[in-house]
Motif scaffolding. Structure first.
Motif, PDB file in Angstrom:
ATOM      1  N   ASN A 161       0.751  -1.247  -0.009  1.00  0.00           N
ATOM      2  CA  ASN A 161       0.003  -0.131   0.069  1.00  0.00           C
ATOM      3  C   ASN A 161       1.035   1.128   0.140  1.00  0.00           C
ATOM      4  O   ASN A 161       1.559   1.504   1.135  1.00  0.00           O
ATOM      5  N   VAL A 163       1.982   4.844   0.248  1.00  0.00           N
ATOM      6  CA  VAL A 163       1.653   6.212   1.136  1.00  0.00           C
ATOM      7  C   VAL A 163       2.693   7.280   1.005  1.00  0.00           C
ATOM      8  O   VAL A 163       3.984   6.974   0.441  1.00  0.00           O
ATOM      9  N   HIS A 172      -2.638   7.736   1.582  1.00  0.00           N
ATOM     10  CA  HIS A 172      -2.588   7.036   0.153  1.00  0.00           C
ATOM     11  C   HIS A 172      -3.598   7.616  -0.748  1.00  0.00           C
ATOM     12  O   HIS A 172      -4.710   8.190  -0.132  1.00  0.00           O
ATOM     13  N   VAL A 182      -3.571   6.933   6.260  1.00  0.00           N
ATOM     14  CA  VAL A 182      -3.247   5.456   6.612  1.00  0.00           C
ATOM     15  C   VAL A 182      -2.685   5.566   8.061  1.00  0.00           C
ATOM     16  O   VAL A 182      -1.500   6.091   8.173  1.00  0.00           O
ATOM     17  N   SER A 206       2.173  -1.367   4.157  1.00  0.00           N
ATOM     18  CA  SER A 206       2.406  -0.031   3.385  1.00  0.00           C
ATOM     19  C   SER A 206       4.032  -0.011   2.944  1.00  0.00           C
ATOM     20  O   SER A 206       4.753  -0.443   3.647  1.00  0.00           O
TER      21      SER A 206
END
Length: 391
Positions: A161, A163, A172, A182, A206
């Protein structure tokens, strides 16, 4: 895409940007392409010569099954097959996802921790994750059949993920332009909300934007393997972005019995491995020379927190009274200084194998320190309620 294009331009590369919508960028040739259409993709390859194709297009995590198959799976097949046959492209870099393992459902734990970069899908019920697993399978088949004759070099990057970099709250921004913060994974993610429970996969997988860009940049720039290859690497932060140890999250989500069957989870019980990444980053280091640099956890994060996951079995005749006391205990405990998280859940699965006429409950606790837990154990409500609950 534009951030990567800027990097490649500075390195002296000629960059062609293919998009379904017209856009403008200095020193980039912009071409409108419909990756869902054979003729459109064929025209792209007939009119351009590419040394490397970096495939970033796709639908997002909330897509339905039809979108996932048409956009992520079939379009990737088209890009690879026509790229090899028409465009004579040898090297492809595919932006895959850690979601390819599809471990986000409570009945689908991974087989091993850290998960190998090429960990097979565990077939969890997530269209997006399934599509990413199929993309990799199709790419591998293309490389190992007709691709072998063309010495195709296909590198899949399983990206976490993405970020924003620190400082500040990581956030994000998805492909629809929606940006949201996040937060670190926590046991609160796993609390029941109505009928839905949420696993914090986005948080613990992340990766900072700058690390992700550098990973893809290296993937594009490493020399072509002339004999061909298919390989997969993972791209996540150097430490899991989490307020609690990874092992505690996995046991809270999958249940202690299932979680403890995951090969390697015992290594995450070691103090130095509390936030060890859940994906194996060694292939990325060996193949790309990539090591993530940005730890998303705040510097003030406390490493002396105490986590408890306790199972209680209660006779059917005592459940109603036990629940009343448990609710009283939880309400009082959550008001204590040093209580980070406190909750109890009814375990309905058979994995705990309660004896006849018994029900199973799990109490999940997080404390800022051992001293806070000791104060809790000496509190009036603990001394009054816990002996009665254990009786």
């Amino acid at each position: 895409g534009k951030s990567l294009a800027s990097r490649f331009i500075k390195q002296g590369h000629e960059v062609v940007g293919a998009s379904r919508k017209k856009f403008e960028m200095e020193n980039v040739e912009c071409v409108v392409v419909n990756i869902g259409d054979d003729a459109s993709v064929r025209t792209l390859y007939e009119t351009h010569k590419f040394d490397v194709v970096l495939h970033l297009a796709g639908c997002l995590g909330w897509c339905d099954m039809s979108q996932a198959i048409q956009v992520n799976v079939d379009a990737t097949r088209r890009i690879l097959e026509l790229g090899a046959s028409v465009g004579k492209v040898q090297k492809f870099v595919l932006a895959s996802s850690v979601a390819a393992v599809t471990t986000c459902a409570p009945d689908f734990p991974p087989q091993k921790l850290p998960m190998p970069a090429d960990h097979d899908s565990v077939k969890g019920p997530w269209p997006y994750g399934l599509s990413k697993a199929l993309v990799e399978d199709i790419a591998k088949v293309i490389q190992t059949t007709n691709g072998k004759e063309k010495n195709l070099d296909i590198l899949c990057v399983r990206i976490g993920n993405v970020v924003t970099d620190p400082p500040g709250q990581p956030s994000h921004k998805d492909g629809a332009g929606i940006e949201y913060p996040v937060f670190p994974a926590s046991l609160e993610y796993l609390a029941e909300t109505g009928e839905q429970r949420v696993f914090p996969e986005a948080a613990i997988t992340s990766v900072a934007l700058s690390d992700q860009l550098r990973c893809l940049e290296l993937a594009v720039n490493i020399p072509v393997v002339e004999s061909g290859r298919f390989t997969t690497v993972a791209c996540v932060a150097p430490r899991a972005y989490s307020d609690v140890p990874v092992a505690a999250l996995f046991r809270a989500w999958y249940g202690k019995e299932k979680a403890d069957k995951i090969q390697g989870i015992e290594d995450y019980d070691k103090p130095e491995n509390k936030r060890k990444p859940i994906y194996d980053l060694e292939p990325a280091r060996k193949i790309l020379g990539w090591v993530p640099q940005i730890d998303l956890n705040p510097p003030e994060q406390k490493e002396d927190r105490v986590f408890l996951d306790i199972e209680k079995r209660v006779h059917d005749k005592n459940v109603e009274a036990w629940l009343k006391m448990a609710q009283m205990l939880a309400a009082a405990t959550r008001q204590e200084d040093g209580c980070v998280y406190y909750d109890f859940v009814h375990v309905e699965t058979s994995e705990n194998e309660p004896t006849a006429n018994e029900q199973s409950f799990r109490i999940i606790e997080s404390w800022s320190s051992q001293a806070a837990l000791d104060r809790h154990a000496a509190s009036e409500h603990f001394c009054r309620l816990v002996p009665a609950m254990d009786a």
